[in-house]
Design a protein around this motif. Structure first.
Motif, short mmCIF file in Angstrom:
data_model
loop_
_atom_site.label_atom_id
_atom_site.label_comp_id
_atom_site.label_asym_id
_atom_site.label_seq_id
_atom_site.Cartn_x
_atom_site.Cartn_y
_atom_site.Cartn_z
N THR A 80 72.60 2.31 3.43
CA THR A 80 71.19 1.93 3.40
C THR A 80 70.93 0.71 2.51
O THR A 80 69.85 0.12 2.59
CB THR A 80 70.29 3.10 2.93
N GLY A 83 69.81 -1.99 4.62
CA GLY A 83 68.62 -1.76 5.43
C GLY A 83 67.67 -2.94 5.33
O GLY A 83 67.43 -3.47 4.25
N ASP A 84 67.13 -3.35 6.46
CA ASP A 84 66.19 -4.47 6.52
C ASP A 84 64.81 -3.91 6.84
O ASP A 84 64.61 -3.32 7.90
CB ASP A 84 66.64 -5.45 7.61
N ILE A 85 63.86 -4.12 5.93
CA ILE A 85 62.51 -3.57 6.12
C ILE A 85 61.47 -4.67 6.29
O ILE A 85 60.28 -4.43 6.14
CB ILE A 85 62.13 -2.65 4.94
N ARG A 90 60.18 1.09 10.03
CA ARG A 90 61.45 1.81 9.97
C ARG A 90 62.55 0.78 9.70
O ARG A 90 62.60 -0.26 10.34
CB ARG A 90 61.71 2.51 11.30
N PRO A 91 63.44 1.06 8.76
CA PRO A 91 64.49 0.09 8.43
C PRO A 91 65.46 -0.10 9.60
O PRO A 91 65.75 0.82 10.34
CB PRO A 91 65.21 0.68 7.24
N SER A 92 65.95 -1.33 9.69
CA SER A 92 67.03 -1.65 10.62
C SER A 92 68.32 -1.70 9.80
O SER A 92 68.36 -2.30 8.73
CB SER A 92 66.78 -3.02 11.26
N PHE A 93 69.36 -1.07 10.31
CA PHE A 93 70.63 -1.04 9.59
C PHE A 93 71.70 -1.86 10.31
O PHE A 93 72.89 -1.63 10.13
CB PHE A 93 71.09 0.41 9.40
#
Length: 147
Positions: A80, A83-85, A90-93
Motif C-alpha cells: 500500500t 497506493g495512488d490516491i 479508492r487507491p490505485s495500486f
C-alpha cells in the motif's frame, strides 16, 4: 523501493493470532516494492538503513547507528506504500510490484540487512497482519531507492 522507517522501543507483528516477529529497541520498516526495483535498490536501501545514525549518543545527539546500540529490525512488506490516491476515492495500486516480483526482493532486502550483522524479524508476505509498536521519539523517515 519505498520504506517507512520508525524508530521504536518495542514492536511485534501477529498473523492469525501468532506472533511472527518481535523486537525490542530498533526500527520498524514498512517496505514497499515497485515494478522496476532491482537488487541494486535492495543493496542501496539496506546499506542506507544500516548506516543511519538515528540513536542518541551520550550528549543526546543522533550519532549512533542501529548496530552501535544493539538494535533490531522488524521488516513488514506493505504494497500500500505505492497506493495512488490522486484520483477518485479508492487507491490505485498499479505502481506496486506483483507478488512474484515483490516477495523475492523483500526477502533479499531482509537478507541484505542480516548480512550487515543486524537481527531481522519479519511479518508474513501478503498476509493480513496486526502490527504493534511503541514509537521512540517519534522518529519516522521515508527511505526511497529512487527519486
Amino acid at each position: 523501493m519505498r520504506i517507512v522507517l520508525q524508530r521504536s522501543k518495542q514492536a511485534s507483528v501477529t498473523v492469525e493470532g501468532e506472533v511472527t516477529g518481535a523486537i525490542e529497541s530498533g526500527f520498524v520498516l514498512l517496505v514497499g516494492i515497485t515494478h522496476d526495483d532491482t537488487k541494486a535498490d535492495v543493496e542501496y536501501a539496506a546499506n542506507k538503513i544500516a548506516g543511519l545514525r538515528l540513536f542518541e549518543d551520550e550528549e543526546g545527539k543522533m550519532n549512533r547507528s542501529i548496530d552501535e546500540v544493539g538494535g533490531a529490525i522488524l521488516s513488514i512488506s506493505q504494497f500500500t506504500l505505492y497506493g495512488d490516491i490522486r484520483k477518485g476515492r479508492r487507491p490505485s495500486f498499479i505502481e506496486a510490484a506483483r507478488p512474484e516480483v515483490a516477495e523475492p526482493l523483500w526477502n533479499q532486502f531482509n537478507e541484505a540487512l542480516r548480512s550487515r550483522n543486524l537481527q531481522v524479524e519479519t511479518g508474513v508476505f501478503g498476509a493480513m497482519m496486526d502490527v504493534q509498536l511503541i514509537n521512540d521519539g517519534p522518529v519516522t523517515l521515508v527511505v526511497e531507492s529512487k527519486k
